[in-house]
Design a protein around this motif. Structure first.
Motif, PDB file in Angstrom:
ATOM      1  N   LEU A 298     -49.296   4.038 -97.288  1.00  0.00           N
ATOM      2  CA  LEU A 298     -50.483   3.596 -98.032  1.00  0.00           C
ATOM      3  C   LEU A 298     -51.823   4.142 -97.679  1.00  0.00           C
ATOM      4  O   LEU A 298     -51.880   4.154 -96.675  1.00  0.00           O
ATOM      5  N   LYS A 299     -52.561   4.450 -98.342  1.00  0.00           N
ATOM      6  CA  LYS A 299     -53.944   4.907 -98.057  1.00  0.00           C
ATOM      7  C   LYS A 299     -55.055   3.850 -98.113  1.00  0.00           C
ATOM      8  O   LYS A 299     -55.197   3.153 -99.266  1.00  0.00           O
ATOM      9  N   ILE A 300     -55.538   3.400 -96.962  1.00  0.00           N
ATOM     10  CA  ILE A 300     -56.417   2.237 -96.984  1.00  0.00           C
ATOM     11  C   ILE A 300     -57.785   2.651 -97.166  1.00  0.00           C
ATOM     12  O   ILE A 300     -58.320   3.395 -95.787  1.00  0.00           O
ATOM     13  N   PRO A 301     -58.698   2.872 -97.842  1.00  0.00           N
ATOM     14  CA  PRO A 301     -60.075   3.501 -97.730  1.00  0.00           C
ATOM     15  C   PRO A 301     -60.849   2.671 -97.036  1.00  0.00           C
ATOM     16  O   PRO A 301     -61.001   1.491 -97.109  1.00  0.00           O
ATOM     17  N   LEU A 302     -61.681   3.583 -96.162  1.00  0.00           N
ATOM     18  CA  LEU A 302     -62.768   2.893 -95.287  1.00  0.00           C
ATOM     19  C   LEU A 302     -64.153   3.595 -95.536  1.00  0.00           C
ATOM     20  O   LEU A 302     -65.022   3.304 -94.798  1.00  0.00           O
TER      21      LEU A 302
ATOM     22  N   HIS B  54     -60.263   7.175 -94.225  1.00  0.00           N
ATOM     23  CA  HIS B  54     -59.183   6.315 -94.622  1.00  0.00           C
ATOM     24  C   HIS B  54     -58.184   6.257 -93.725  1.00  0.00           C
ATOM     25  O   HIS B  54     -57.925   7.159 -92.854  1.00  0.00           O
ATOM     26  N   LEU B  55     -57.371   4.909 -93.597  1.00  0.00           N
ATOM     27  CA  LEU B  55     -56.363   4.804 -92.696  1.00  0.00           C
ATOM     28  C   LEU B  55     -55.042   5.161 -93.615  1.00  0.00           C
ATOM     29  O   LEU B  55     -55.082   5.037 -94.889  1.00  0.00           O
ATOM     30  N   GLN B  56     -53.855   6.008 -93.051  1.00  0.00           N
ATOM     31  CA  GLN B  56     -52.749   6.133 -93.716  1.00  0.00           C
ATOM     32  C   GLN B  56     -51.570   5.343 -92.957  1.00  0.00           C
ATOM     33  O   GLN B  56     -51.222   5.755 -92.056  1.00  0.00           O
ATOM     34  N   LEU B  57     -51.182   4.241 -93.488  1.00  0.00           N
ATOM     35  CA  LEU B  57     -50.263   3.342 -93.267  1.00  0.00           C
ATOM     36  C   LEU B  57     -49.261   3.298 -94.018  1.00  0.00           C
ATOM     37  O   LEU B  57     -49.338   2.636 -95.028  1.00  0.00           O
TER      38      LEU B  57
ATOM     39  N   LEU C 103     -56.033   7.921 -88.972  1.00  0.00           N
ATOM     40  CA  LEU C 103     -57.308   7.728 -89.504  1.00  0.00           C
ATOM     41  C   LEU C 103     -57.671   9.095 -89.671  1.00  0.00           C
ATOM     42  O   LEU C 103     -58.092   9.835 -88.937  1.00  0.00           O
TER      43      LEU C 103
END
Length: 311
Positions: free
Chosen positions: A257-261, A251-254, A222
């Motif tokens: 992939l970058k998942i914007p929060l 954002h989460l980096q999984l 995160l």
């Protein structure tokens, strides 16, 4: 962009003693004092810490939104004219979305850029060294380079910067009364999260050292924010200009992939809990205390334990 034609001077100002510490940090100081007592550098572990007297007004009142430097405008830190209008921009505040913003200027008399680059790997070798920086608040540090297995932190064929740039330090510390563990990913100044400048551009702008980083949660992938520390050459030493954007573009980096929060986090108040006004205030005070102390001990440490002295 070019450096100023005249070199500014470090003003001679009084320091004031820091007299109030959260109870948890006092216990941490007492614990670490026993550990450091067995180290050869124990004399640099100071009980009395200070800040400069002109910082006190900035602690009491938050900055206005007009005094905030957005991360997208970070290149302004390379403009000589920016520092002519910087007075009054030293301080802290929370932005409307919950991002904590800190602008902190500190003085480093008698310090060189080489000392800064040395310190940023040397302190990561063991927690006791990290504690010298802020004896009440610094708990643990671990460099990812220590796990490489090639003795990187002690290799004579590497320059100081190569021993910390590109590494990640997992640190545990107190920010005010808050016990936090984060990962500090040290990046190039022109890294995509910052877009500040190249090393040569920083040098042309009058900077002798720079430490730039992306902040991550201590355990989760995160992203929590960014910061920059820029040491500008002045007559008599260096002047540190720091900027923090905490809770910025979360954002989460999984799995690549970058998942914007960020947007959702702002709407739900998550960013205010991650950062917000209290962390902005505590981070400004923390920064002023730790870097004022570091400036005082660094020339002596470097002289005694610098290159070619302590294995």
């Amino acid at each position: 962009m070019t450096a100023p034609q005249t070199t500014p001077e470090l003003p001679l100002l009084d320091k004031v003693l820091v007299t109030c510490y959260p109870a948890r940090t006092v216990k941490q100081f007492q614990h670490m004092r026993k550990r450091v007592a067995q180290k050869p550098y124990a004399k640099y572990f100071h009980e009395d810490l200070h800040i400069y007297s002109d910082i006190v007004p900035a602690i009491k009142n938050p900055l206005t939104s007009e005094q905030v430097l957005p991360l997208k405008d970070i290149s302004r830190l390379l403009e000589p004219a920016y520092f002519e209008e910087e007075e009054g921009k030293n301080g802290w505040c929370a932005l409307s979305d919950g991002t904590a913003y800190v602008a902190s200027k500190t003085r480093f008399p008698g310090v060189t850029g080489d000392m800064i680059d040395w310190w940023f790997w040397w302190h990561s070798v063991e927690p006791e060294r990290y504690a010298l920086w802020y004896p009440y608040n610094h708990v643990e540090v671990q460099s990812s380079f220590a796990a490489v297995g090639d003795g990187r932190l002690h290799r004579a064929d590497l320059c100081h910067r190569e021993k910390w740039l590109g590494s990640t330090h997992r640190i545990t510390e107190f920010i005010g009364p808050h016990h936090k563990t984060v990962r500090i990913q040290f990046v190039e100044p022109d890294h995509r999260h910052l877009n500040l400048a190249s090393w040569s551009e920083l040098q042309k702008a009058g900077y002798a050292a720079a430490v730039c980083a992306v902040l991550w949660d201590g355990s989760l992938p995160l992203k929590l924010g960014e910061f920059v520390h820029l040491w500008r050459t002045v007559e008599g030493g260096l002047e540190l200009h720091s900027r923090y954007w905490l809770g910025h573009e979360v954002h989460l980096q999984l799995l690549g992939l970058k998942i914007p929060l960020d947007c959702l986090g702002g709407l739900l108040g998550i960013k205010r809990r991650l950062a917000g006004e209290e962390i902005a205030y505590e981070q400004f005070l923390h920064d002023q205390i730790e870097f004022t102390n570091l400036a005082g001990i660094l020339p002596g440490l470097y002289s005694e334990y610098g290159p070619g002295r302590l294995p």
